[in-house]
Design a protein around this motif. Structure first.
Motif, PDB file in Angstrom:
ATOM      1  N   GLU A   1      -5.440  15.154  -6.757  1.00  0.00           N
ATOM      2  CA  GLU A   1      -5.361  14.088  -8.016  1.00  0.00           C
ATOM      3  C   GLU A   1      -4.674  12.999  -7.830  1.00  0.00           C
ATOM      4  OE1 GLU A   1      -4.317  14.106 -12.893  1.00  0.00           O
ATOM      5  OE2 GLU A   1      -4.736  16.038 -12.054  1.00  0.00           O
ATOM      6  N   VAL A   2      -3.506  13.125  -7.394  1.00  0.00           N
ATOM      7  CA  VAL A   2      -2.447  11.738  -7.299  1.00  0.00           C
ATOM      8  C   VAL A   2      -2.973  11.262  -5.947  1.00  0.00           C
ATOM      9  CG1 VAL A   2      -0.730  12.931  -8.516  1.00  0.00           C
ATOM     10  CG2 VAL A   2      -0.825  13.274  -6.059  1.00  0.00           C
ATOM     11  N   ILE A   3      -3.354  11.561  -5.134  1.00  0.00           N
ATOM     12  CA  ILE A   3      -4.052  10.863  -3.758  1.00  0.00           C
ATOM     13  C   ILE A   3      -5.124   9.956  -4.134  1.00  0.00           C
ATOM     14  CG2 ILE A   3      -5.275  11.344  -1.549  1.00  0.00           C
ATOM     15  CD1 ILE A   3      -3.289  13.483  -0.921  1.00  0.00           C
ATOM     16  N   ASP A   4      -6.047  10.641  -5.019  1.00  0.00           N
ATOM     17  CA  ASP A   4      -7.007  10.068  -5.438  1.00  0.00           C
ATOM     18  C   ASP A   4      -6.649   8.776  -6.248  1.00  0.00           C
ATOM     19  OD1 ASP A   4      -8.970  11.446  -4.266  1.00  0.00           O
ATOM     20  OD2 ASP A   4      -9.623  12.747  -6.238  1.00  0.00           O
ATOM     21  N   ALA A   5      -5.656   8.878  -7.153  1.00  0.00           N
ATOM     22  CA  ALA A   5      -5.049   7.803  -8.123  1.00  0.00           C
ATOM     23  C   ALA A   5      -4.548   6.874  -7.175  1.00  0.00           C
ATOM     24  CB  ALA A   5      -4.096   8.403  -8.876  1.00  0.00           C
ATOM     25  N   ALA A   6      -3.727   7.000  -6.170  1.00  0.00           N
ATOM     26  CA  ALA A   6      -3.316   5.936  -5.106  1.00  0.00           C
ATOM     27  C   ALA A   6      -4.391   5.426  -4.426  1.00  0.00           C
ATOM     28  CB  ALA A   6      -2.651   6.859  -4.064  1.00  0.00           C
ATOM     29  N   GLY A   7      -5.658   5.743  -4.196  1.00  0.00           N
ATOM     30  CA  GLY A   7      -6.562   5.348  -3.546  1.00  0.00           C
ATOM     31  C   GLY A   7      -7.052   4.153  -4.660  1.00  0.00           C
ATOM     32  N   ASP A   8      -7.507   4.769  -5.785  1.00  0.00           N
ATOM     33  CA  ASP A   8      -7.982   3.908  -6.923  1.00  0.00           C
ATOM     34  C   ASP A   8      -6.941   2.719  -6.954  1.00  0.00           C
ATOM     35  OD1 ASP A   8      -9.818   5.533  -7.476  1.00  0.00           O
ATOM     36  OD2 ASP A   8      -8.983   6.408  -9.076  1.00  0.00           O
ATOM     37  N   ARG A   9      -5.550   2.922  -7.116  1.00  0.00           N
ATOM     38  CA  ARG A   9      -4.795   1.766  -7.306  1.00  0.00           C
ATOM     39  C   ARG A   9      -4.725   0.751  -6.053  1.00  0.00           C
ATOM     40  NH1 ARG A   9       0.725   4.501  -9.938  1.00  0.00           N
ATOM     41  NH2 ARG A   9      -0.503   5.610 -11.485  1.00  0.00           N
ATOM     42  N   ILE A  10      -4.963   1.365  -4.989  1.00  0.00           N
ATOM     43  CA  ILE A  10      -4.882   0.452  -3.492  1.00  0.00           C
ATOM     44  C   ILE A  10      -6.311  -0.382  -3.881  1.00  0.00           C
ATOM     45  CG2 ILE A  10      -5.240   0.285  -1.275  1.00  0.00           C
ATOM     46  CD1 ILE A  10      -3.358   2.660  -1.054  1.00  0.00           C
TER      47      ILE A  10
ATOM     48  N   ALA B   1       0.719  -1.317   0.155  1.00  0.00           N
ATOM     49  CA  ALA B   1       0.053  -0.141   0.165  1.00  0.00           C
ATOM     50  C   ALA B   1       0.868   1.421   0.046  1.00  0.00           C
ATOM     51  CB  ALA B   1      -0.911   0.009   1.128  1.00  0.00           C
ATOM     52  N   SER B   2       2.055   1.363   0.683  1.00  0.00           N
ATOM     53  CA  SER B   2       2.877   2.430   0.904  1.00  0.00           C
ATOM     54  C   SER B   2       3.648   2.713  -0.544  1.00  0.00           C
ATOM     55  CB  SER B   2       3.764   2.330   1.927  1.00  0.00           C
ATOM     56  OG  SER B   2       4.644   1.443   2.077  1.00  0.00           O
ATOM     57  N   ALA B   3       4.000   1.643  -0.865  1.00  0.00           N
ATOM     58  CA  ALA B   3       4.575   1.462  -2.128  1.00  0.00           C
ATOM     59  C   ALA B   3       3.823   2.092  -3.553  1.00  0.00           C
ATOM     60  CB  ALA B   3       5.363   0.188  -2.565  1.00  0.00           C
ATOM     61  N   ILE B   4       2.635   1.696  -3.462  1.00  0.00           N
ATOM     62  CA  ILE B   4       1.694   2.043  -4.421  1.00  0.00           C
ATOM     63  C   ILE B   4       1.390   3.377  -4.246  1.00  0.00           C
ATOM     64  CG2 ILE B   4      -0.895   1.789  -5.169  1.00  0.00           C
ATOM     65  CD1 ILE B   4      -0.871  -1.102  -4.494  1.00  0.00           C
ATOM     66  N   THR B   5       1.220   4.114  -3.138  1.00  0.00           N
ATOM     67  CA  THR B   5       0.922   5.309  -3.097  1.00  0.00           C
ATOM     68  C   THR B   5       2.006   6.291  -3.549  1.00  0.00           C
ATOM     69  OG1 THR B   5      -0.560   5.024  -0.977  1.00  0.00           O
ATOM     70  CG2 THR B   5       0.392   7.143  -1.075  1.00  0.00           C
ATOM     71  N   ILE B   6       3.238   5.991  -3.055  1.00  0.00           N
ATOM     72  CA  ILE B   6       4.338   6.673  -3.442  1.00  0.00           C
ATOM     73  C   ILE B   6       4.537   6.801  -4.802  1.00  0.00           C
ATOM     74  CG2 ILE B   6       6.916   6.968  -3.435  1.00  0.00           C
ATOM     75  CD1 ILE B   6       5.638   8.068  -0.955  1.00  0.00           C
ATOM     76  N   GLU B   7       4.271   5.404  -5.651  1.00  0.00           N
ATOM     77  CA  GLU B   7       4.447   5.288  -6.879  1.00  0.00           C
ATOM     78  C   GLU B   7       3.437   6.351  -7.723  1.00  0.00           C
ATOM     79  OE1 GLU B   7       4.055   2.135 -10.494  1.00  0.00           O
ATOM     80  OE2 GLU B   7       3.876   1.371  -8.400  1.00  0.00           O
ATOM     81  N   ALA B   8       2.239   6.324  -6.957  1.00  0.00           N
ATOM     82  CA  ALA B   8       1.133   7.112  -7.827  1.00  0.00           C
ATOM     83  C   ALA B   8       1.448   8.768  -7.321  1.00  0.00           C
ATOM     84  CB  ALA B   8      -0.456   6.818  -7.089  1.00  0.00           C
ATOM     85  N   ILE B   9       1.705   9.232  -6.221  1.00  0.00           N
ATOM     86  CA  ILE B   9       2.153  10.606  -6.184  1.00  0.00           C
ATOM     87  C   ILE B   9       3.259  11.154  -6.932  1.00  0.00           C
ATOM     88  CG2 ILE B   9       0.669  10.295  -3.990  1.00  0.00           C
ATOM     89  CD1 ILE B   9       3.399  11.293  -2.471  1.00  0.00           C
ATOM     90  N   VAL B  10       4.272  10.447  -7.098  1.00  0.00           N
ATOM     91  CA  VAL B  10       5.439  10.785  -7.832  1.00  0.00           C
ATOM     92  C   VAL B  10       5.106  11.419  -9.136  1.00  0.00           C
ATOM     93  CG1 VAL B  10       7.397   9.990  -9.170  1.00  0.00           C
ATOM     94  CG2 VAL B  10       7.256   9.269  -6.939  1.00  0.00           C
ATOM     95  N   ALA B  11       3.640  11.399  -9.695  1.00  0.00           N
ATOM     96  CA  ALA B  11       3.208  11.996 -10.797  1.00  0.00           C
ATOM     97  C   ALA B  11       3.218  13.582 -10.746  1.00  0.00           C
ATOM     98  CB  ALA B  11       2.196  11.363 -11.284  1.00  0.00           C
ATOM     99  N   ALA B  12       3.288  14.034  -9.253  1.00  0.00           N
ATOM    100  CA  ALA B  12       2.844  15.383  -8.980  1.00  0.00           C
ATOM    101  C   ALA B  12       4.274  16.073  -9.044  1.00  0.00           C
ATOM    102  CB  ALA B  12       2.281  15.453  -7.848  1.00  0.00           C
ATOM    103  N   ASP B  13       5.351  15.211  -9.026  1.00  0.00           N
ATOM    104  CA  ASP B  13       6.833  16.020  -8.865  1.00  0.00           C
ATOM    105  C   ASP B  13       7.011  16.656 -10.021  1.00  0.00           C
ATOM    106  OD1 ASP B  13       9.081  16.750  -7.968  1.00  0.00           O
ATOM    107  OD2 ASP B  13       9.843  14.633  -7.380  1.00  0.00           O
ATOM    108  N   ALA B  14       6.585  17.688 -10.201  1.00  0.00           N
ATOM    109  CA  ALA B  14       6.690  18.432 -11.415  1.00  0.00           C
ATOM    110  C   ALA B  14       6.576  20.012 -11.403  1.00  0.00           C
ATOM    111  CB  ALA B  14       5.902  17.980 -12.678  1.00  0.00           C
TER     112      ALA B  14
END
Length: 242
Positions: free
Chosen positions: A72-81, A46-59
């Motif tokens: 947006e990326v937190i919602d994406a992390a929830g979807d992936r979990i 779960a933690s790995a999925i979340t970090i992988e998802a929110i890295v998209a915001a690092d821009a």
């Protein structure tokens, strides 16, 4: 003058846990700590999925878009979990905290996003302030006046979270701030904050100007206190340069 963001991230399994379920990211614009939970239900996933998802915001994003980008990326992390649990029902119950900072390109603004009981501290002008509020059972008791903050620190249910990223809808807390030269941020999992008191954390942030030494000292203190949980820290400074 320009503000530069410089950071150091360290993580440690601690002295009790068999595995490290924390995950972290320290990038050009984004700093994040996620503390997985669920034990055999794959908290580390779960933690790995979340970090992988929110890295998209690092821009590079303008200040007005920082919160929306984090949402947006937190919602994406929830979807992936949620998808990971659907794929393997034995993962039901896995989840993670998340505490993250997203800076604008010129570091003129920063957005803080928070779910769970990992923490963000801001050390400014010699003072340290906790910038997040724990989503925990004991924090609820403190808010209701049932127990004191000191009692919460040693309460047997202090690790019971009331909100985490588990695939269900969540309500993250968002805060925006204006960074100042000399600001020092600490993001950490509760493996630090549950065993090292805030005044001690503040002293370390104040007396260890070198980031790597500061982060190492905080982890050492958590281990000396028994290291009952995984310990993750990110120490970040905003430095003024020509």
């Amino acid at each position: 003058m320009t503000l530069l963001l410089r950071s150091v991230a360290l993580t440690d399994r601690g002295l009790v846990r068999r595995a490290n379920q924390d995950a972290m990211h320290a990038g050009a614009r984004l700093l994040a700590v996620a503390d997985g939970m669920g034990g055999m239900a794959a908290g580390d996933l779960a933690s790995a999925i979340t970090i992988e998802a929110i890295v998209a915001a690092d821009a590079d994003r303008p200040p007005a878009e920082l919160v929306d980008a984090m949402r947006e990326v937190i919602d994406a992390a929830g979807d992936r979990i949620r998808a990971a649990v659907a794929e393997d029902p034995t993962r039901d119950g896995m989840g993670t905290t998340l505490t993250a900072l997203l800076f604008a390109p010129d570091n003129s603004a920063v957005a803080l996003a928070h779910v769970g009981d990992s923490r963000a501290y801001l050390h400014r002008d010699g003072r340290t302030q906790q910038m997040t509020k724990d989503d925990t059972f004991v924090q609820m008791l403190v808010d209701e006046g049932v127990i004191t903050p000191d009692e919460a620190h040693v309460h047997p249910r202090r690790a019971v979270v009331t909100q985490a990223l588990q695939g269900d809808p969540v309500q993250p807390a968002f805060t925006t701030l204006t960074p100042l030269p000399g600001d020092r941020w600490l993001l950490c999992s509760d493996g630090l904050s549950n065993v090292v008191r805030e005044d001690t954390i503040s002293d370390v942030l104040r007396t260890h100007p070198e980031r790597a030494a500061c982060a190492a000292r905080l982890i050492d203190l958590a281990r000396r206190a028994g290291g009952p949980d995984n310990i993750t820290v990110i120490v970040a400074d905003l430095e003024e340069t020509p």
